[in-house]
Design a protein around this motif. Structure first.
Motif, short mmCIF file in Angstrom:
data_model
loop_
_atom_site.label_atom_id
_atom_site.label_comp_id
_atom_site.label_asym_id
_atom_site.label_seq_id
_atom_site.Cartn_x
_atom_site.Cartn_y
_atom_site.Cartn_z
N UNK A 27 0.84 -1.08 0.09
CA UNK A 27 0.09 0.01 0.05
C UNK A 27 1.05 1.30 -0.07
N UNK A 28 0.56 2.56 -0.68
CA UNK A 28 0.81 3.51 -0.45
C UNK A 28 2.27 3.57 -1.23
N UNK A 29 2.41 2.99 -2.09
CA UNK A 29 3.72 2.76 -3.10
C UNK A 29 3.27 2.97 -4.39
N UNK A 30 4.27 3.14 -5.33
CA UNK A 30 4.15 3.04 -6.88
C UNK A 30 4.97 1.61 -7.40
N UNK A 31 4.09 0.97 -7.87
CA UNK A 31 4.41 -0.28 -8.27
C UNK A 31 4.38 -0.67 -10.17
N UNK A 156 -9.99 8.39 -5.11
CA UNK A 156 -9.66 6.66 -5.33
C UNK A 156 -8.72 6.45 -4.16
N UNK A 157 -8.54 5.02 -3.89
CA UNK A 157 -7.57 4.78 -3.09
C UNK A 157 -6.47 4.01 -3.56
N UNK A 158 -6.83 3.64 -5.16
CA UNK A 158 -5.94 2.82 -6.09
C UNK A 158 -5.78 3.87 -7.47
N UNK A 159 -4.62 3.97 -7.99
CA UNK A 159 -4.81 4.47 -9.10
C UNK A 159 -4.07 3.68 -10.08
N UNK A 160 -4.76 3.19 -11.27
CA UNK A 160 -3.93 2.55 -12.22
C UNK A 160 -3.51 3.52 -13.38
N UNK A 161 -2.21 3.43 -13.98
CA UNK A 161 -1.88 3.95 -15.07
C UNK A 161 -1.37 2.80 -16.23
N UNK A 162 -2.14 2.80 -17.23
CA UNK A 162 -1.97 1.95 -18.21
C UNK A 162 -1.48 2.54 -19.49
N UNK A 163 0.02 2.46 -19.45
CA UNK A 163 0.93 3.15 -20.37
C UNK A 163 0.62 4.43 -20.58
N UNK A 164 0.67 5.13 -19.14
CA UNK A 164 0.23 6.58 -19.24
C UNK A 164 0.97 7.45 -19.99
N UNK A 165 2.38 6.97 -20.30
CA UNK A 165 3.47 8.05 -20.95
C UNK A 165 3.71 7.61 -22.10
N UNK A 166 3.18 6.59 -22.70
CA UNK A 166 3.67 6.14 -24.04
C UNK A 166 3.66 7.08 -25.14
N UNK A 183 1.82 13.49 -6.40
CA UNK A 183 0.06 13.17 -5.86
C UNK A 183 0.02 11.78 -5.27
N UNK A 184 0.92 10.80 -5.51
CA UNK A 184 0.81 9.68 -4.61
C UNK A 184 1.26 10.00 -3.06
N UNK A 185 2.25 10.90 -2.96
CA UNK A 185 2.64 11.22 -1.56
C UNK A 185 1.53 11.88 -1.00
N UNK A 186 1.23 12.84 -1.52
CA UNK A 186 0.04 13.84 -1.01
C UNK A 186 -1.13 13.17 -0.63
N UNK A 187 -1.63 12.02 -1.48
CA UNK A 187 -2.95 11.47 -1.19
C UNK A 187 -2.80 9.86 -0.64
N UNK A 188 -1.47 9.63 -0.42
CA UNK A 188 -1.28 8.14 -0.09
C UNK A 188 -1.90 7.09 -0.82
N UNK A 189 -1.69 7.17 -2.02
CA UNK A 189 -2.57 6.38 -2.85
C UNK A 189 -1.59 5.12 -3.37
N UNK A 190 -2.26 4.03 -3.59
CA UNK A 190 -1.49 2.67 -4.08
C UNK A 190 -1.44 2.93 -5.50
N UNK A 191 -0.22 3.03 -6.27
CA UNK A 191 -0.17 3.20 -7.74
C UNK A 191 0.09 2.00 -8.40
N UNK A 192 -0.24 1.66 -9.45
CA UNK A 192 0.00 0.53 -10.16
C UNK A 192 0.38 1.02 -11.61
#
Length: 330
Positions: A27-31, A156-166, A183-192
């Motif tokens: 949780x609360x990390x960028x994976x 949200x509590x989870x944020x999915x990024x599908x090839x968001x910068x391609x 944003x992840x740090x500010x909102x304590x999101x789990x980012x995939x």
């Protein structure tokens, strides 16, 4: 929000898209989930985000299993998930503010709150004052910022990024990744983050899983994977991270028989000179450089070692004793 995957499988006819994948996403990390085209990344993210059901296996959010929810329960749970896509998926008929407002409108939230929240998010992503901008007038980076704001609209509590910068140029990619990290740090999101770009993993992620043919072939902290890759797929990805931003320079087309990887203080130590003096080894350096991974310096050097196999073996032994990771091409 911790995400746990247990033995996920998903087939499309004879295509085994996801094969027995088990992962623990803290949780609360960028994976990051990285793989070549066809490795199963997009299928896996659809399973994790409940857009598809696995043929077998389980998906857990904290202590709640979510792959077996009823249709109505899935709809309610998905409303606490944010999604960012490669092609932005914005409504061309709506301006920037109206695009951000859309998820809140379909949740029937108060109009005054929707306006306030949309304006707050525009400011958060650096587009304050562009409320009425038609989507067609925005650059790719600005469109992605609107898409990020829209994904955050329902908290949200989870944020999915599908090839968001391609679809973005390198400079814009770095800006968007920096924004996601902030944003992840500010909102304590789990980012995939789903990607085929190792630069994205290096610059944004805390942890990474490498997919190949629907299976996880390597996983761990990004710094550990960069410093000591185990799978051939990971090594191939790392060899491609040679853009101008990294100070990795190749001056020979010959691949070299050895790859050395340095971490932290080792990047500043005269290890090669010391080993040459101790063993009499001759080093023919073909590429070298340093890049930063999660704030830690990582050095890389591609070379040959001579003048003979016995001396090379002694040199490799001393390099490893000095904490250098040595990979030998077979």
């Amino acid at each position: 929000m911790r995400i746990t995957l247990k033995n996920l499988k998903r087939d499309y006819g004879t295509l085994h898209a996801v094969q027995d994948v088990s992962l623990s996403i803290p949780s609360n990390r960028i994976y990051g989930i990285i793989g070549r085209s066809g490795a199963g990344k997009s299928t896996l993210v659809r399973l994790i985000s409940m857009l598809e059901k696995p043929d077998s296996g389980e998906v857990w959010y904290d202590d709640d299993r979510v792959d077996n929810l009823s249709k109505e329960e899935q709809i309610q749970r998905r409303r606490r998930i944010g999604m960012i896509f490669q092609n932005f998926n914005l409504f061309s008929s709506r301006n920037a503010l109206e695009n951000i407002a859309y998820p809140m409108e379909i949740c029937h939230m108060d109009k005054a709150y929707i306006r306030q929240r949309s304006e707050e998010l525009l400011k958060l992503v650096g587009l304050e004052g562009r409320e009425k901008a038609p989507i067609s007038t925005l650059s790719g980076g600005q469109k992605q910022r609107v898409a990020i704001a829209r994904a955050l609209a329902v908290k949200p509590d989870i944020l999915f990024c599908d090839e968001a910068t391609s679809a973005l140029d390198p400079q814009t990619t770095r800006a968007i990744l920096a924004l996601i990290k902030e944003i992840q740090k500010k909102m304590n999101l789990t980012v995939v983050m789903i990607t085929h770009q190792m630069e994205v993993v290096r610059d944004a992620c805390d942890y990474v899983a490498v997919l190949d043919s629907g299976r996880v072939v390597e996983e761990g902290a990004v710094s550990e994977v960069f410093a000591s890759p185990n799978s051939d797929v990971t090594k191939d990805f790392l060899s491609s991270v040679t853009s101008v931003r990294e100070s990795v320079v190749r001056w020979s087309d010959y691949p070299g028989h050895y790859t050395l990887r340095f971490r932290g203080n080792a990047t500043d130590s005269p290890v090669i000179s010391s080993v040459t003096r101790e063993t009499g080894a001759l080093f023919n350096i073909r590429a070298a450089g340093v890049q930063t991974v999660n704030g830690e310096d990582m050095g890389m050097m591609v070379l040959d070692i001579g003048p003979d196999e016995a001396t090379a073996a002694k040199a490799v032994k001393r390099l490893r004793e000095n904490g250098i990771i040595v990979e030998e091409e077979r």
